[in-house]
Design an enzyme around this catalytic site. Structure first.
Site, short mmCIF file in Angstrom:
data_model
loop_
_atom_site.label_atom_id
_atom_site.label_comp_id
_atom_site.label_asym_id
_atom_site.label_seq_id
_atom_site.Cartn_x
_atom_site.Cartn_y
_atom_site.Cartn_z
N ASP A 1 72.23 74.61 115.79
CA ASP A 1 72.15 75.80 116.95
C ASP A 1 72.08 76.96 116.16
O ASP A 1 71.67 78.17 116.73
CB ASP A 1 73.51 75.45 117.84
CG ASP A 1 73.62 75.09 119.05
OD1 ASP A 1 72.37 75.37 119.75
OD2 ASP A 1 74.63 74.74 119.49
N LYS B 1 69.12 67.88 127.28
CA LYS B 1 68.77 67.69 125.84
C LYS B 1 68.66 66.08 125.38
O LYS B 1 67.68 66.00 124.61
CB LYS B 1 69.87 68.24 125.06
CG LYS B 1 70.02 69.65 125.10
CD LYS B 1 71.06 70.37 124.65
CE LYS B 1 71.36 71.85 125.03
NZ LYS B 1 72.55 72.57 124.51
N GLN C 1 78.67 71.65 122.47
CA GLN C 1 78.04 72.38 123.88
C GLN C 1 79.22 73.72 124.16
O GLN C 1 80.20 73.34 124.18
CB GLN C 1 77.86 71.58 124.79
CG GLN C 1 77.53 72.19 126.27
CD GLN C 1 75.94 72.41 126.22
OE1 GLN C 1 75.07 72.24 125.19
NE2 GLN C 1 75.50 73.41 126.91
N1 LIG Z 1 75.95 75.21 121.65
C1 LIG Z 1 75.40 75.30 122.82
N2 LIG Z 1 73.77 75.68 122.56
C2 LIG Z 1 72.87 75.83 123.60
O1 LIG Z 1 71.93 75.87 123.29
C3 LIG Z 1 73.41 75.89 124.76
C4 LIG Z 1 74.91 75.82 124.98
N3 LIG Z 1 75.80 75.43 123.82
N4 LIG Z 1 75.64 76.02 126.09
C5 LIG Z 1 74.73 76.41 127.25
C6 LIG Z 1 73.48 77.13 126.82
C7 LIG Z 1 72.52 76.71 128.09
N5 LIG Z 1 71.47 76.15 127.55
C8 LIG Z 1 70.39 75.71 128.26
C9 LIG Z 1 69.58 74.78 127.96
C10 LIG Z 1 68.53 74.42 128.69
C11 LIG Z 1 68.22 74.81 129.94
C12 LIG Z 1 67.44 74.26 130.67
O2 LIG Z 1 66.81 73.23 130.47
N6 LIG Z 1 66.97 74.69 132.08
C13 LIG Z 1 66.20 74.29 132.88
C14 LIG Z 1 66.90 73.79 134.14
C15 LIG Z 1 68.15 73.23 133.93
C16 LIG Z 1 68.50 72.54 135.33
O3 LIG Z 1 68.11 71.27 135.47
O4 LIG Z 1 69.52 72.91 136.20
C17 LIG Z 1 65.29 75.33 133.29
O5 LIG Z 1 65.46 76.47 133.02
O6 LIG Z 1 64.09 75.23 133.94
C18 LIG Z 1 69.18 75.81 130.38
C19 LIG Z 1 70.30 76.65 129.62
C20 LIG Z 1 71.70 75.74 126.21
N7 LIG Z 1 73.03 76.41 125.82
#
Ligand SMILES: Nc1nc(=O)c2c([nH]1)NC[C@@H]1CN(c3ccc(C(=O)N[C@@H](CCC(=O)O)C(=O)O)cc3)C=[N+]21
Length: 377
Positions: free
Chosen positions: A204, A137, A181
């Site tokens: 969020d 992020k 988070q």
């Molecule tokens: N308050 C809050 N808001 C959120 O939006 C929130 C949270 N908590 N807690 C965790 C989850 C999970 N989440 C992700 C965001 C980006 C990837 C992301 O960028 N994923 C990459 C790869 C990640 C990596 O490099 O391992 C992909 O899918 O290609 C995944 C999961 C947002 N979340």
């Protein structure tokens, strides 16, 4: 609309199947259910259980204990009918495109009013996956010129310290988005902390008033939760129409399943929600034109759960521990990807699907918040 998408992104991932590390998908229930999308707190006693129904935690009778489908021998190429080759919806490039637009607006804002949007992230504890997501992020903020701030607190810190961090960011006029988070450590009350985030900075979209306004017809929430928005963006940008479609949403979490269901209904889809207490969930998903899975259970959605030609959006980001890897884990979706490839007409991969677009939506919400704050359109 991205006319080029479907043609350029068609590829068949037989190689992915062959490459998949051999791991037992044991149902270490505690691990899987502690993922961010599920509440991991003990059920609270409420007075109105009668009329609202008892507040049962969603613990899936998980096929996570079922071993994944047999792997094809390494290097073996699966015979795939070219006509059936599904579109791999490329979340990464869609996210890049969205970020490009955001970067332009941020620069214009900087030129005209000499201000940039600011995002503050509160991270509590040491979870490796949370650290990775937060790092992503912050990196994404840098890419588009959004200023980012972070408060890192220890796992053992008091709830008050988290509330103080939130309150400072709430009061800081250079901060337009505040994100806590998830998941938070067990001993903290998620509702209290999320409820403390300023409504005007709730990028969020988890504040009950924003969620309520999303649910009520004719009302506009200030922010729409990022993962729900990402699902809709991915579908719309892939040229998929939602009006009148049968959509099955798997999972009813506050952060993904519920807002996704609400947003789909605003797009006039017919939504069926499948959750841990649904009898024969595959009977519901098998008649769906679009299946969106946000259960947090790796390999939950098998090929047999899908109608031929279905569109599959996999929101699951399940960290699977693997000490041999640099990060100590790798990501699996909720969908048994190799099986789904054989039946779906379009699918999002994990990683590289919903995740990167979710981050782009966070930036978009932060930009919108700053524009609202400075009164520009
Ligand atoms: N308050 C809050 N808001 C959120 O939006 C929130 C949270 N908590 N807690 C965790 C989850 C999970 N989440 C992700 C965001 C980006 C990837 C992301 O960028 N994923 C990459 C790869 C990640 C990596 O490099 O391992 C992909 O899918 O290609 C995944 C999961 C947002 N979340």
């Amino acid at each position: 609309m991205r006319a080029a998408l479907s043609s350029t992104l068609k590829k068949v991932s037989a190689a992915a199947a062959a490459r998949r590390p051999r791991v037992a998908f044991v149902s270490s229930a505690s691990h899987h259910h502690h993922r961010h999308h599920q509440s991991n707190k003990p059920t609270k006693k409420r007075k109105d259980d009668y009329i609202l129904g008892p507040d049962l935690p969603d613990i899936w009778a998980t096929p996570g204990s079922i071993s994944p489908p047999a792997e094809s021998e390494s290097g073996a190429t699966m015979a795939v009918d070219a006509e059936l080759a599904p579109t791999i919806i490329d979340g990464k490039s869609i996210a890049e495109e969205i970020k490009l637009g955001i970067a332009k607006e941020v620069h214009r804002m900087k030129d005209t009013i000499k201000k940039v949007p600011g995002l503050a992230v509160v991270l509590v504890g040491q979870r490796r996956d949370s650290q990775t997501y937060v790092r992503n992020k912050i990196k994404a903020c840098e890419e588009v010129g959004i200023r980012s701030l972070m408060a890192e607190l220890s796992e053992e810190c008091a709830e008050d310290e988290v509330l103080n961090a939130v309150s400072e960011f709430n009061q800081d006029p250079s901060v337009h988005g505040v994100l806590v988070q998830l998941p938070l450590p067990q001993h903290m009350d998620e509702d209290t902390i999320l409820g403390a985030v300023s409504l005007q900075k709730d990028v969020d979209g988890f504040h009950p008033l924003n969620m309520g306004n999303l649910a009520l017809r004719g009302r506009e929430p200030l922010f729409i939760p990022c993962a729900a928005k990402a699902c809709i963006e991915l579908l719309l940008r892939s040229g998929i129409k939602l009006k009148g479609k049968n959509v099955a949403v798997i999972g009813r979490s506050n952060v993904v399943g519920l807002p996704t269901t609400l947003l789909l209904q605003r797009h006039h889809a017919t939504v069926s929600v499948v959750h841990a207490f649904t009898n024969n969930p595959e009977d519901v998903t098998r008649v769906a034109d679009i299946v969106i899975s946000a259960a947090g259970v790796p390999n939950l959605v098998r090929g047999s759960w899908l109608k031929r030609g279905a569109i599959v959006i996999d929101v699951g980001t399940n960290p699977i521990e693997d000490p041999s890897l640099e990060h100590g884990y790798y990501l699996r979706g909720d969908v048994c990807y190799e099986e789904a490839l054989q039946v779906a007409s379009a699918i999002t991969p994990v990683p590289g699907g919903v995740g990167p677009v979710t981050v782009a939506m966070l930036l978009s919400n932060t930009l919108d918040s700053a524009k609202r704050f400075y009164g520009i359109s």
